[in-house]
Write a protein that holds these residues in place. Sequence first.
Motif, PDB file in Angstrom:
ATOM      1  N   ASN A 227      -1.859   3.011   1.178  1.00 27.23           N
ATOM      2  CA  ASN A 227      -0.441   2.888   0.866  1.00 27.23           C
ATOM      3  C   ASN A 227       0.178   4.284   0.931  1.00 27.23           C
ATOM      4  N   MET A 228       0.646   4.579   2.095  1.00 22.56           N
ATOM      5  CA  MET A 228       1.284   5.877   2.308  1.00 22.56           C
ATOM      6  C   MET A 228       2.707   5.616   2.833  1.00 22.56           C
ATOM      7  N   GLY A 229       3.575   5.206   1.912  1.00 17.86           N
ATOM      8  CA  GLY A 229       4.919   4.838   2.301  1.00 17.86           C
ATOM      9  C   GLY A 229       4.990   3.487   2.961  1.00 17.86           C
ATOM     10  N   GLY A 230       3.905   2.731   2.904  1.00 17.88           N
ATOM     11  CA  GLY A 230       3.784   1.403   3.501  1.00 17.88           C
ATOM     12  C   GLY A 230       2.302   1.061   3.592  1.00 17.88           C
ATOM     13  N   LEU A 231       2.005  -0.219   3.697  1.00 23.08           N
ATOM     14  CA  LEU A 231       0.605  -0.644   3.706  1.00 23.08           C
ATOM     15  C   LEU A 231       0.030  -0.579   5.118  1.00 23.08           C
ATOM     16  N   THR A 232      -1.133   0.047   5.201  1.00 19.59           N
ATOM     17  CA  THR A 232      -1.855   0.117   6.466  1.00 19.59           C
ATOM     18  C   THR A 232      -3.293  -0.336   6.225  1.00 19.59           C
ATOM     19  N   LEU A 233      -3.768  -1.319   7.002  1.00 17.77           N
ATOM     20  CA  LEU A 233      -5.156  -1.776   6.927  1.00 17.77           C
ATOM     21  C   LEU A 233      -5.916  -1.174   8.100  1.00 17.77           C
ATOM     22  N   ALA A 234      -6.845  -0.282   7.797  1.00 11.16           N
ATOM     23  CA  ALA A 234      -7.652   0.364   8.830  1.00 11.16           C
ATOM     24  C   ALA A 234      -9.023  -0.301   8.866  1.00 11.16           C
TER      25      ALA A 234
ATOM     26  N   ASP B 178     -12.775  -9.865  19.001  1.00 17.87           N
ATOM     27  CA  ASP B 178     -11.846 -10.827  18.389  1.00 17.87           C
ATOM     28  C   ASP B 178     -11.626 -10.561  16.904  1.00 17.87           C
ATOM     29  N   LEU B 179     -11.316  -9.340  16.568  1.00 16.08           N
ATOM     30  CA  LEU B 179     -10.992  -8.979  15.189  1.00 16.08           C
ATOM     31  C   LEU B 179      -9.642  -9.590  14.809  1.00 16.08           C
ATOM     32  N   GLU B 180      -9.575 -10.156  13.615  1.00 18.74           N
ATOM     33  CA  GLU B 180      -8.341 -10.785  13.151  1.00 18.74           C
ATOM     34  C   GLU B 180      -8.140 -10.515  11.668  1.00 18.74           C
ATOM     35  N   VAL B 181      -6.907 -10.161  11.311  1.00 21.22           N
ATOM     36  CA  VAL B 181      -6.532 -10.067   9.898  1.00 21.22           C
ATOM     37  C   VAL B 181      -6.078 -11.453   9.465  1.00 21.22           C
ATOM     38  N   GLU B 182      -6.842 -12.064   8.569  1.00 17.00           N
ATOM     39  CA  GLU B 182      -6.522 -13.436   8.163  1.00 17.00           C
ATOM     40  C   GLU B 182      -5.528 -13.478   7.015  1.00 17.00           C
ATOM     41  N   SER B 183      -5.648 -12.549   6.085  1.00 17.36           N
ATOM     42  CA  SER B 183      -4.726 -12.580   4.951  1.00 17.36           C
ATOM     43  C   SER B 183      -4.718 -11.238   4.235  1.00 17.36           C
ATOM     44  N   VAL B 184      -3.559 -10.958   3.600  1.00 12.25           N
ATOM     45  CA  VAL B 184      -3.421  -9.829   2.685  1.00 12.25           C
ATOM     46  C   VAL B 184      -2.658 -10.352   1.473  1.00 12.25           C
ATOM     47  N   GLU B 185      -3.202 -10.100   0.290  1.00  9.48           N
ATOM     48  CA  GLU B 185      -2.604 -10.653  -0.932  1.00  9.48           C
ATOM     49  C   GLU B 185      -2.281  -9.516  -1.892  1.00  9.48           C
ATOM     50  N   ALA B 186      -1.048  -9.529  -2.378  1.00  7.43           N
ATOM     51  CA  ALA B 186      -0.633  -8.568  -3.404  1.00  7.43           C
ATOM     52  C   ALA B 186      -0.928  -9.175  -4.766  1.00  7.43           C
ATOM     53  N   ILE B 187      -1.868  -8.578  -5.504  1.00  4.76           N
ATOM     54  CA  ILE B 187      -2.273  -9.125  -6.795  1.00  4.76           C
ATOM     55  C   ILE B 187      -1.089  -9.049  -7.767  1.00  4.76           C
ATOM     56  N   GLY B 188      -0.797 -10.197  -8.382  1.00  3.49           N
ATOM     57  CA  GLY B 188       0.325 -10.267  -9.316  1.00  3.49           C
ATOM     58  C   GLY B 188       1.616 -10.715  -8.672  1.00  3.49           C
ATOM     59  N   PHE B 189       1.594 -10.923  -7.355  1.00  4.95           N
ATOM     60  CA  PHE B 189       2.803 -11.371  -6.657  1.00  4.95           C
ATOM     61  C   PHE B 189       2.468 -12.560  -5.743  1.00  4.95           C
ATOM     62  N   PRO B 190       2.081 -13.680  -6.335  1.00  4.66           N
ATOM     63  CA  PRO B 190       1.648 -14.820  -5.527  1.00  4.66           C
ATOM     64  C   PRO B 190       2.761 -15.439  -4.691  1.00  4.66           C
ATOM     65  N   HIS B 191       4.034 -15.188  -5.044  1.00  6.43           N
ATOM     66  CA  HIS B 191       5.141 -15.788  -4.297  1.00  6.43           C
ATOM     67  C   HIS B 191       5.451 -15.019  -3.024  1.00  6.43           C
TER      68      HIS B 191
ATOM     69  N   PRO C  54       4.662  -4.053  -2.738  1.00  5.75           N
ATOM     70  CA  PRO C  54       5.101  -4.522  -4.054  1.00  5.75           C
ATOM     71  C   PRO C  54       4.104  -4.245  -5.189  1.00  5.75           C
ATOM     72  N   GLY C  55       2.852  -4.158  -4.927  1.00 12.57           N
ATOM     73  CA  GLY C  55       1.878  -4.031  -5.998  1.00 12.57           C
ATOM     74  C   GLY C  55       1.034  -2.785  -5.875  1.00 12.57           C
ATOM     75  N   ARG C  56       0.046  -2.695  -6.777  1.00 15.64           N
ATOM     76  CA  ARG C  56      -0.859  -1.548  -6.758  1.00 15.64           C
ATOM     77  C   ARG C  56      -2.265  -1.965  -6.326  1.00 15.64           C
ATOM     78  N   GLU C  57      -2.495  -3.272  -6.300  1.00 19.24           N
ATOM     79  CA  GLU C  57      -3.834  -3.763  -5.936  1.00 19.24           C
ATOM     80  C   GLU C  57      -3.677  -4.906  -4.946  1.00 19.24           C
ATOM     81  N   TYR C  58      -4.572  -4.916  -3.946  1.00 22.80           N
ATOM     82  CA  TYR C  58      -4.453  -5.897  -2.869  1.00 22.80           C
ATOM     83  C   TYR C  58      -5.850  -6.408  -2.481  1.00 22.80           C
ATOM     84  N   TYR C  59      -5.845  -7.647  -2.023  1.00 21.78           N
ATOM     85  CA  TYR C  59      -7.034  -8.228  -1.388  1.00 21.78           C
ATOM     86  C   TYR C  59      -6.705  -8.472   0.080  1.00 21.78           C
ATOM     87  N   PHE C  60      -7.699  -8.252   0.940  1.00 23.29           N
ATOM     88  CA  PHE C  60      -7.499  -8.572   2.351  1.00 23.29           C
ATOM     89  C   PHE C  60      -8.753  -9.264   2.889  1.00 23.29           C
TER      90      PHE C  60
END
Length: 325
Positions: free
Chosen positions: A125-132, A143-156, A198-204
């Motif tokens: 998180n350097m001014g925006g989220l980047t998944l490396a 065939d690498l694919e990002v299936e999901s990224v979840e902001a913990i505490g912000f389910p909506h 939006p959050g400080r913790e994420y799952y991907f």
Amino acid sequence: MHLAAPSAGQFEAQGHLDQRRTTMRVAEEAKPLFDVGDWIAMGAAAVAVLAMAVAIWQACEARKSRKATEKQATTAEKALAEASRSAAATERANEITLLRDADQRADREDAAVAEARQVRGKLNNMGGLTLAVTNHGPATVHDLEVESVEAIGFPHLKWRAKPGMARDRTTWETLRFEETVRFYVDFIDESGGAHRAPGREYYFTISYTTSTGRWRRTGNAEPVRVEQSGPQGQGHEESKDLAAASESDRALRLLRVLADRIATGARLNISALPEQLGLPKADVQLALRHLDESGYINALTGNDMIQSVHEITVSGYNALERSGF
């Protein structure tokens, strides 16, 4: 003392008496040595002796027969014991083979997981989220694919590839050794408003294909296999194996395809299998009939063709276990 001389009558009487005695002696001498009674007695004795001899012979034969029977019983017991030992040895050998095969499969799976573990992702998180995502393994990843990224505490909030970026995408075709690819993401709310971080913790969660199959990994948790049911997954490689296999092997490999797809709950369309596997329809039907006749599948037949497959039988799963497919 003067004795009177015998008279003529006395001489005559004495003569008759002597003659009678002579006749009786001659008759006695002419009498046979054995009479009928003696011969009967001797015959009875001979019969008794013969009966005794027969009884002795029968007793000897019975003894021989008993010994032969006892010997046969002993031989049969030894043969049964040997057969039991042989069966036990065979069963033990089969158990050892199964255990060895299981160990080998476990070793292969451990090696496959170790290879899949070399693909790692990291969110910054350097001014925006980047998944490396980096491939640390020597084998190329596809065939690498990002299936999901979840902001913990912000389910909506829902994630997306951040628009306007040079790489506003969630997939990547090829990732080589020590190569890194970056995905830029943000979130939108129900009204469409954008949220950069939006959050400080994420799952991907990402998925990718290695030399051992398709894998899915959430964060740095252990990778898990992805069972693919469509032609994009197993179909192409399996069709190569099926085309080169013998009839028996082809049937078992097709059985593995059926078992995997049934296990995932995917709809099994028999008429689509030839196209999905890249095989002639006749070859697929031949393999299906082989499986049905062997009792490995419960299938619905019609017009000498397999119309549908309901389930894989216990015998089918045992065949897969023994074959290693």
